[in-house]
Design a protein around this motif. Sequence first.
Motif, mmCIF file in Angstrom:
data_model
loop_
_atom_site.group_PDB
_atom_site.id
_atom_site.type_symbol
_atom_site.label_atom_id
_atom_site.label_comp_id
_atom_site.label_asym_id
_atom_site.label_seq_id
_atom_site.Cartn_x
_atom_site.Cartn_y
_atom_site.Cartn_z
ATOM 1 N N UNK A 182 1.014 -1.216 -0.074
ATOM 2 C CA UNK A 182 0.050 0.125 -0.299
ATOM 3 C C UNK A 182 0.793 1.234 0.104
ATOM 4 N N UNK A 185 -8.708 5.918 -0.913
ATOM 5 C CA UNK A 185 -9.152 6.097 0.340
ATOM 6 C C UNK A 185 -8.295 7.538 0.895
ATOM 7 N N UNK A 186 -8.878 8.044 1.383
ATOM 8 C CA UNK A 186 -8.200 9.457 2.111
ATOM 9 C C UNK A 186 -8.271 8.942 3.600
ATOM 10 N N UNK A 187 -7.126 8.991 4.299
ATOM 11 C CA UNK A 187 -6.987 8.728 5.789
ATOM 12 C C UNK A 187 -6.459 10.035 6.656
ATOM 13 N N UNK A 188 -7.347 10.317 7.502
ATOM 14 C CA UNK A 188 -7.348 11.471 8.053
ATOM 15 C C UNK A 188 -6.725 11.025 9.539
ATOM 16 N N UNK A 189 -5.355 11.170 9.780
ATOM 17 C CA UNK A 189 -4.729 11.031 10.977
ATOM 18 C C UNK A 189 -5.135 12.138 12.071
ATOM 19 N N UNK A 197 -3.954 11.532 4.167
ATOM 20 C CA UNK A 197 -3.157 10.741 3.230
ATOM 21 C C UNK A 197 -3.876 10.142 2.306
ATOM 22 N N UNK A 198 -3.529 9.873 1.052
ATOM 23 C CA UNK A 198 -4.318 9.127 0.061
ATOM 24 C C UNK A 198 -3.625 7.634 -0.065
ATOM 25 N N UNK A 199 -4.448 6.655 -0.116
ATOM 26 C CA UNK A 199 -4.094 5.267 -0.583
ATOM 27 C C UNK A 199 -4.819 4.560 -1.657
ATOM 28 N N UNK A 225 -5.927 0.925 -3.014
ATOM 29 C CA UNK A 225 -6.237 -0.458 -2.180
ATOM 30 C C UNK A 225 -6.684 -1.470 -3.511
ATOM 31 N N UNK A 243 -0.811 -6.985 6.411
ATOM 32 C CA UNK A 243 -2.215 -6.758 7.278
ATOM 33 C C UNK A 243 -2.943 -7.759 6.479
ATOM 34 N N UNK A 301 1.333 1.169 4.793
ATOM 35 C CA UNK A 301 2.175 2.317 4.554
ATOM 36 C C UNK A 301 3.470 2.650 5.411
ATOM 37 N N UNK A 330 -3.532 4.339 11.048
ATOM 38 C CA UNK A 330 -3.205 5.759 10.629
ATOM 39 C C UNK A 330 -4.150 6.551 11.012
ATOM 40 N N UNK A 368 -11.748 7.281 4.315
ATOM 41 C CA UNK A 368 -13.110 7.520 3.813
ATOM 42 C C UNK A 368 -12.894 7.336 2.465
#
Lengths: 257, 289
Positions: A18, A64-68, A74-76, A78, A194, A211, B199, B203
Amino acid sequence: MTSLPTHTDRKLGLVIDLDTCVGCHACVIACKGWNTEHYGAPLSDQNPYGEAPSGTFLNRVHSYEVLPDSGEAQVFHLPKSCLHCEDAPCVTVCPTGASYKRVEDGIVLVHEDDCIGCGLCAWACPYGAREMDAAERVMKKCTLCVDRIYNENLSIEDREPACVRTCPAGARHFGDFADPDSNVSALISERGGIDLMAEQETRPVNKYLPPRTKDHFDEQIDVLAPLLVPVAREPEGFMRWLDGALGKLDGRSVRET
Amino acid sequence: MHPAPSIILFTVLSGMGFGLLFFLGLGFGSTGSIALVFFVLAFLLSTGGLLASTFHLGHPERALKAFSQWRTSWLSREGCCAVFALVVMTILAAGRVFSAAHWSWIGWLGSTFCVATVLTTSMIYAQLRTVPRWNSALTPSLFLAYAASGGALLVGELDWARLLLAITAGIQLAWWLRGDRALHHSGTSLKTATGLGAIGNPRSLESPHTEANYLTREMAFVIARHHAKLLRLVAAILAFALPLILLSLPHSHLIAAFAVLLHTLGALVSRWLFFAEAEHVVSFYYGVR
């Protein structure tokens, strides 16, 4: 029989990184290209040039966008295909014995001649790895390119799944998880693999590499960096004087907040 | 989940048919021509439902293969139990209709397999961890209760019908209440689905495809939930409240038939909600639930 083997001699599968995947969808196209011409029924499209195109794919890439808790989002990407689970729920629900997991290498396959198209295996899969082909009305799924990996008519570097062969970022790796010295075993012992939806207890063979943590420097090492701050936080020059003057009137100076 | 009309019709009608056969197997339903009417109705409902269920198959011509995997597959077990129950009940029906014979042990065997058929039908849904709303022991209870109360209504055993309707209403309520918490309690979320939960909060930014596909059509059916609460009320009134009121009136065949009709309509609404409200965990990947 649709009972699962208690042991498979090898555990062939994929490692998907990822951290490296750029979301280019080349694996999706390579998969569709190879698998529509080879193993089993072709992967049909419905209304491909019309208003609402739809089709059968064995591999799809979500983003996906992940908001810490702190810092920027951050964008991943999948990529998701069959994970060739050790406790594959799709196999045991099959009423006809069309779905099976191979003892020799752990690949989950569908005998299309036996498939009645009831769709129960697709319901049983938590990953959406199985899609019913709308033209052939049988269940399609990733074969791990079983017709490439053992194919002696192909040159040795092509004897891996089409998605792995084509990935321009090197984000996909194919190998035997039962062999502790294999490339994929080395990757997951180094980076930690994972399991998607581990709580569903399907024991997927395919692993995803998390990541890497973002680089972080405590000291400023770049002399130009202060000039490259994307958002100005402090007013300078005339704006600084104006901010101070107006701040005396309304008490809302930028520098005090 | 997509509420396919063929499956909704099948599970409700064949459930009632096997419920009626269950009571006939226990010795209810008289003999001779009266028994003939009951058996014909029961066979029409149960086999009609089974036939309806083949309409959603991609290759119904291969349906015979579905009897082979009874050792692992609930769907295969359902087919085997249904055929066995129907064969045994046909023998029983012949005896009851033509020679007024009560072969009680054949009846018991047939009734047992009627229960087994409804149980195996319900286990097709209850076994799926991917649909937390279904993945509960309450699901077989619900299917068995609906089949039993439908059977009691059809055979005209009003005391049994009143009792079973009340029990079914209770199980239905418990099933709805549990179902509303099931997805949350399953522990599956977009965090576990993507493996990115360590992390932060993921979304969906971009879907793999611009239009609907098999997965979203079949398993991400979300439009129905808007009116779910109202439809639950409709189902409860039709399936339980009105039939119970009608059964408390002075007995007549017309009223009993009306009660059966209302109960069947209510059961169909409830079964539609059973599918339409159910969330499949694959929906998380598409940013819905």
